[in-house]
Scaffold this motif. Structure first.
Motif, PDB file in Angstrom:
ATOM      1  N   LYS A 165      10.957   8.460  -4.844  1.00 45.80           N
ATOM      2  CA  LYS A 165       9.734   7.674  -4.709  1.00 45.80           C
ATOM      3  C   LYS A 165       8.629   8.423  -3.979  1.00 45.80           C
ATOM      4  O   LYS A 165       7.458   8.079  -4.107  1.00 45.80           O
ATOM      5  CB  LYS A 165      10.051   6.357  -3.995  1.00 45.80           C
ATOM      6  CG  LYS A 165      10.817   5.406  -4.897  1.00 45.80           C
ATOM      7  CD  LYS A 165      11.144   4.095  -4.229  1.00 45.80           C
ATOM      8  CE  LYS A 165      11.841   3.181  -5.244  1.00 45.80           C
ATOM      9  NZ  LYS A 165      12.357   1.954  -4.651  1.00 45.80           N
ATOM     10  N   MET A 166       9.030   9.436  -3.239  1.00 42.28           N
ATOM     11  CA  MET A 166       8.018  10.237  -2.537  1.00 42.28           C
ATOM     12  C   MET A 166       7.689  11.514  -3.314  1.00 42.28           C
ATOM     13  O   MET A 166       6.992  12.392  -2.802  1.00 42.28           O
ATOM     14  CB  MET A 166       8.500  10.577  -1.126  1.00 42.28           C
ATOM     15  CG  MET A 166       8.619   9.353  -0.215  1.00 42.28           C
ATOM     16  SD  MET A 166       9.152   9.757   1.459  1.00 42.28           S
ATOM     17  CE  MET A 166       7.701  10.617   2.047  1.00 42.28           C
ATOM     18  N   ASN A 167       8.232  11.570  -4.548  1.00 47.85           N
ATOM     19  CA  ASN A 167       7.939  12.710  -5.430  1.00 47.85           C
ATOM     20  C   ASN A 167       8.252  14.036  -4.737  1.00 47.85           C
ATOM     21  O   ASN A 167       7.459  14.979  -4.743  1.00 47.85           O
ATOM     22  CB  ASN A 167       6.470  12.673  -5.863  1.00 47.85           C
ATOM     23  CG  ASN A 167       6.203  13.533  -7.069  1.00 47.85           C
ATOM     24  OD1 ASN A 167       7.131  13.849  -7.825  1.00 47.85           O
ATOM     25  ND2 ASN A 167       4.959  13.952  -7.259  1.00 47.85           N
ATOM     26  N   PRO A 174       7.615   3.806  -7.750  1.00 46.55           N
ATOM     27  CA  PRO A 174       6.711   4.728  -8.456  1.00 46.55           C
ATOM     28  C   PRO A 174       7.410   5.972  -9.011  1.00 46.55           C
ATOM     29  O   PRO A 174       6.750   6.900  -9.487  1.00 46.55           O
ATOM     30  CB  PRO A 174       5.722   5.121  -7.343  1.00 46.55           C
ATOM     31  CG  PRO A 174       6.531   5.087  -6.099  1.00 46.55           C
ATOM     32  CD  PRO A 174       7.501   3.963  -6.268  1.00 46.55           C
ATOM     33  N   THR A 190       0.848  -1.202   0.000  1.00 46.24           N
ATOM     34  CA  THR A 190       0.000   0.000   0.000  1.00 46.24           C
ATOM     35  C   THR A 190       0.876   1.243   0.000  1.00 46.24           C
ATOM     36  O   THR A 190       2.024   1.217   0.465  1.00 46.24           O
ATOM     37  CB  THR A 190      -0.920   0.037   1.233  1.00 46.24           C
ATOM     38  OG1 THR A 190      -0.119   0.156   2.411  1.00 46.24           O
ATOM     39  CG2 THR A 190      -1.776  -1.218   1.321  1.00 46.24           C
ATOM     40  N   THR A 191       0.300   2.322  -0.487  1.00 43.97           N
ATOM     41  CA  THR A 191       1.023   3.602  -0.501  1.00 43.97           C
ATOM     42  C   THR A 191       1.331   4.063   0.918  1.00 43.97           C
ATOM     43  O   THR A 191       2.417   4.594   1.193  1.00 43.97           O
ATOM     44  CB  THR A 191       0.181   4.663  -1.238  1.00 43.97           C
ATOM     45  OG1 THR A 191      -0.128   4.197  -2.539  1.00 43.97           O
ATOM     46  CG2 THR A 191       0.933   5.979  -1.320  1.00 43.97           C
ATOM     47  N   GLN A 206       4.223   2.121   2.281  1.00 46.30           N
ATOM     48  CA  GLN A 206       5.461   2.525   1.624  1.00 46.30           C
ATOM     49  C   GLN A 206       5.947   3.877   2.153  1.00 46.30           C
ATOM     50  O   GLN A 206       7.130   4.073   2.434  1.00 46.30           O
ATOM     51  CB  GLN A 206       5.247   2.606   0.114  1.00 46.30           C
ATOM     52  CG  GLN A 206       6.533   2.930  -0.632  1.00 46.30           C
ATOM     53  CD  GLN A 206       6.311   3.035  -2.122  1.00 46.30           C
ATOM     54  OE1 GLN A 206       5.526   3.865  -2.570  1.00 46.30           O
ATOM     55  NE2 GLN A 206       6.996   2.189  -2.886  1.00 46.30           N
ATOM     56  N   THR A 207       5.018   4.817   2.304  1.00 46.71           N
ATOM     57  CA  THR A 207       5.385   6.147   2.807  1.00 46.71           C
ATOM     58  C   THR A 207       5.960   6.061   4.224  1.00 46.71           C
ATOM     59  O   THR A 207       6.958   6.723   4.556  1.00 46.71           O
ATOM     60  CB  THR A 207       4.144   7.066   2.813  1.00 46.71           C
ATOM     61  OG1 THR A 207       3.619   7.135   1.492  1.00 46.71           O
ATOM     62  CG2 THR A 207       4.503   8.455   3.301  1.00 46.71           C
TER      63      THR A 207
END
Length: 918
Positions: A735-737, A770, A685-686, A689-690
């Protein structure tokens, strides 16, 4: 009622308002104001008022104070202050001394005011008013004598005055005693005594007053003064035997005898004895009989005389308790022959009493104290047989006998005389009924089991413990003995069950209340003893469980750390040899929990401060290394490995920050961050991951701080830490933009020491979902390729891989468009690769094939787009790559040449329009 502000009123207004509005919240302030002002008030300052007005105001204030005190509106001290003010006002009046009635009023007010001050503890102020009252009485006496006509009238008036004089003198005596002025107090009392003939009704009052003085001075250890007051109390009491009974006189004399005894038992021995004899003559009382024995024992009286005096108590019908107390007193004063003889007489005299057991128990106790054990055992047998055959002791006396027997057994146990201890416990056991369910009986069985275990009589111990468990299964000591027997029998399962029972009792929310010591500390102590016992008998698994519970529940940090070290030494060798399995995972989780406990206890030691104790630091080092070694063993379980590395890092924070510790901390944080990144890549899940990426970033920042400190301690140019931190942080941000990713990379591009591998990794991470940053990936790969080409000896394998990734990024498999793909730039990279292939050996054949196919496909794409010149150019380039193929060349050569010939024929047919198409 509205509040009244007394601050701006004069003296008269305050009194008037106080009387009218007496419930004002500021009433106490007003009283204090009046009391302070009266010292500065005289008759001249109140000249506008007549004597009658002043007197009326004073009387009203007096009456108000008395009524308000009854209603508990004001305190006793405030009442005394108001009476003080009223009395002073009355005495100011010039007409107050004219009439006898006025004088009597003044006497009464001064007496009561003085008594008020005396009652609140201000004896000095009270004396002032008593002196005024005495002066008033003398003045009144003179007036009465001058005008009395008959002798009878004179006598009557004289008695009235002397009644008040007696009262004032008694008050003055109280005041003097309060101030410690014995001379003045005794003088006042003797004057009162002189007056008693004319006021006999005051005899009892003066008798009690002197007794109270005697008690008070006795408590202050003023024995001489106390004896005076008590003697006076007795003398005065004899004057009025109708109202003062012999019980009271005897009480006075007993205290007098005690005062003489405490004052100086040698010098005043005779007086003390005389006083107690007189007391017992007045009224026989147990306390008097006991005190007489106490006094006699202070002297050098012969045993014959002492026995005669002792026997006198029986003739006076003294109670059993009094006689027993006297017998014990004789024993305590080493008059054993008299004491034991008297005990024998007591037992015979009171043989029909239901409490005769008291005498028997005292006899036993005295014999045991004097090491007469054989005689004591005979008495015990006699009592037990009687108890079992109908002459039962009361429940209270049975309890007393148990206490005697258990104390004796405990003393024998302490000196390791276990057979003797068992004999005393067996006496106690015989007092219990066979079906009796009693917690003390369970305790007795446990104590007997302890003796049996020391005597190596395991079977008997087992029977005793079974009895104890039947009666008190939830007792921690019962379970401890169950445990010990299980260990001695080699029954590990039963021992573990007992240890678990101990733990359950420790965690029970509402433990059963009984008279046994079942507090937390006792259970923890038993866990410690259990671990030690199990180790001594080779039961390592059982010992490990006991140590684990001990570490979990002990509140002593040092005890916890010691238990954990012992536990790790037991468990680690076995865990290290275990194959990967669910059981090993459970053991690792168990050790992880134990290390967390160690961390908590070490934190309690350090409490946020650096330790100055080498032992504390050594403890931290020891557990830090254990956590590190366990982390290394968890290579197949990265999540658990991370937890151990983080624990090792946290434990290392209690160690001095030298180079070794900094390197260890850096490694722990790098490993933990690497695991979090890996888990983040696999997160389902996002949110998960965060969370993992944020945690990794936190560890990266901590690691960078440590790395900066570490670089100051030496040369770490070969350490890849900085590169890894850069890559880890880039991955998280990508990955966390992160909107600041470009600014972060600006400093990275300028770093001089980065290798091609680092740029290739950046490129890979930039395109790993991502994340999707193709521009960053291209820039990184171009820098990597440039670094490869700058090397004196190019590593063709690494070069080929980098070139592959760069071309693939520029010309993706699924996206082939002239607008999207900068073909001129791409052509340059193909030419570079072909040049290197032509001049260097070892270029991977699969990569050459891939370049060939890639360039051919571009040519075909160009042909399909009617760009014939470009098509011929790219296909020709593909044939050039074909020339460098090895074993794969035959597979492609014929087909490629045929296709190329067909392409050339097509180009010739369309030759006229070539320049129009491009």
């Amino acid at each position: 009622m509205d509040d009244v502000d007394f601050r701006f009123m004069d003296f008269k207004e305050i009194i008037e308002n106080l009387i009218v509005k007496g419930n004002s919240p500021s009433i106490h302030e007003a009283i204090d104001r009046l009391f302070m002002d009266i010292a500065n008030i005289n008759r001249e300052s109140m000249a506008e008022m007549q004597d009658a007005q002043v007197e009326e105001m004073a009387v009203n204030l007096w009456n108000w104070a008395v009524t308000r005190r009854v209603g508990l509106v004001i305190s006793e001290e405030q009442k005394a202050k108001l009476q003080h003010v009223a009395c002073k006002l009355v005495c100011m009046c010039e007409d107050s001394a004219v009439s006898e009635e006025a004088i009597q009023k003044q006497i009464l007010m001064n007496m009561k005011t003085g008594k008020g001050w005396l009652d609140v503890g201000n004896a000095v102020t009270a004396d002032e008013f008593f002196q005024v009252a005495i002066a008033g009485l003398e003045q009144l006496y003179v007036r009465l004598m001058q005008r009395s006509s008959t002798e009878a009238h004179v006598a009557m008036q004289k008695i009235a005055v002397e009644r008040d004089l007696f009262k004032v003198l008694s008050y003055q005596a109280e005041s003097a005693v309060a101030q410690g002025d014995f001379q003045r107090a005794s003088a006042c009392v003797l004057r009162c005594k002189d007056v008693l003939m004319r006021v006999p009704k005051k005899t009892r009052y003066l008798h009690i007053l002197c007794y109270n003085f005697g008690v008070e001075t006795y408590k202050q250890n003023k024995y001489e003064e106390s004896s005076f007051w008590l003697s006076q109390s007795y003398d005065i009491g004899k004057m009025e035997k109708n109202s003062i009974g012999p019980e009271m006189l005897a009480k006075v004399l007993r205290l007098l005898a005690t005062a003489y005894l405490d004052w100086d038992d040698r010098e005043y021995y005779d007086k003390a004895l005389s006083a107690i004899n007189l007391a017992n003559k007045e009224h026989s009382h147990p306390a008097g009989l006991f005190l007489k024995m106490k006094i006699l024992l202070k002297g050098e009286i012969a045993n014959e005389e002492l026995l005669e005096a002792v026997m006198e108590t029986l003739h006076l019908d003294a109670s059993l308790d009094v006689c027993l107390n006297i017998a014990k007193l004789l024993m305590d004063h080493d008059r054993e022959s008299v004491g034991f003889y008297f005990l024998k007489i007591i037992c015979e005299h009171f043989k029909s009493s239901e409490n005769i057991g008291k005498a028997l128990l005292l006899h036993i106790d005295m014999l045991l104290e004097r090491k007469e054990e054989l005689l004591a055992k005979e008495k015990i047998e006699e009592i037990i047989v009687g108890h079992q055959t109908g002459r039962q002791l009361t429940t209270e006396l049975v309890g007393c006998l148990h206490d005697i027997l258990w104390k004796k057994a405990a003393r024998s146990f302490e000196v390791h005389n276990y057979p003797d201890a068992l004999q005393w416990y067996c006496y106690s056991l015989r007092l219990y009924a066979s079906d009796q369910m009693d917690l003390d009986l369970a305790k007795l069985q446990r104590n007997m089991a302890a003796c049996y275990l020391h005597l190596k009589q395991l079977d008997k111990a087992k029977v005793a413990v079974a009895e104890a468990e039947q009666r008190d299964p939830t007792n921690i000591f019962t379970q401890f003995y169950v445990f010990k027997i299980a260990v001695l029998e080699g029954n590990s399962d039963r021992a573990l069950q007992a240890i678990t029972s101990l733990e359950n009792l420790l965690t029970a929310e509402e433990p059963e209340e009984n008279n046994l010591l079942t507090d937390r500390g006792s259970t923890v102590m038993l866990l410690s003893l259990a671990a030690q016992f199990a180790l001594e008998h080779g039961q390592q698994i059982v010992a490990g469980k006991a140590l684990e519970y001990l570490a979990q529940y002990s509140e002593d940090p040092q005890q916890v750390l010691t238990a954990l070290k012992c536990l790790f030494r037991l468990v680690l060798p076995k865990v290290s040899q275990m194959p990967e399995s669910e059981n090993k995972k459970k053991e690792m989780d168990r050790l992880l929990t134990c290390l967390n406990i160690a961390l908590l206890k070490l934190a309690q030691f350090f409490d946020g401060k650096a330790s100055t104790s080498d032992s504390r630091t050594n403890e931290a080092h020891w557990f830090r290394k254990i956590a590190w070694n366990l982390a290394v063993q968890c290579d197949k379980d990265p999540v658990t490995m991370r937890e151990f590395f983080m624990l090792s890092y946290k434990l290392s924070q209690f160690c001095p920050s030298d180079q070794v510790i900094l390197i260890a901390q850096k490694t722990c944080l790098l490993m933990a961050a690497a695991v979090d990144l890996e888990q983040g890549r696999k997160a389902s899940t996002t949110f998960q991951q965060t969370r993992l990426l944020n945690r990794a970033l936190e560890q990266i920042h901590k690691c960078r701080d440590i790395w900066n400190l570490l670089k100051e301690t030496g040369d770490f140019s070969n350490d890849p830490c900085e590169t890894l931190l850069l890559l880890y942080e880039f991955e998280v941000k990508a990955k966390m933009n992160d909107p600041f990713l470009d600014s972060f990379l600006e400093s990275v591009w300028e770093l001089p020491h980065l290798e091609s591998k680092t740029f290739e990794t950046i490129a890979s991470l930039a395109m790993e979902m991502p994340a999707c940053y193709p521009s960053i990936a291209l820039k990184a790969l171009k820098r990597a390729l440039l670094l490869h080409k700058r090397k004196e000896s190019i590593d063709v394998l690494k070069y080929s891989k980098c070139m592959h990734n760069l071309i693939n990024l520029l010309v993706p498999e699924r996206v082939l468009s002239a607008e999207l793909c900068p073909l001129e730039e791409v052509w340059g990279y193909f030419e570079d690769a072909l040049h290197l292939i032509s001049h260097t050996e070892g270029y991977p054949e699969t990569e050459i094939l891939w370049l060939m196919v890639k360039s051919w496909n571009i040519g075909i794409f160009m042909y399909g787009s009617s760009k014939y010149v470009s098509a011929e150019k790219w296909c020709s380039l593909a044939l050039r790559f074909l020339d460098h193929l090895g074993s794969l060349r035959r597979s492609y050569e014929i087909q490629m040449n045929v296709l190329y010939s067909q392409l050339v024929e097509a180009l010739d047919k369309n030759k006229g329009s070539l320049f129009n198409k491009e």
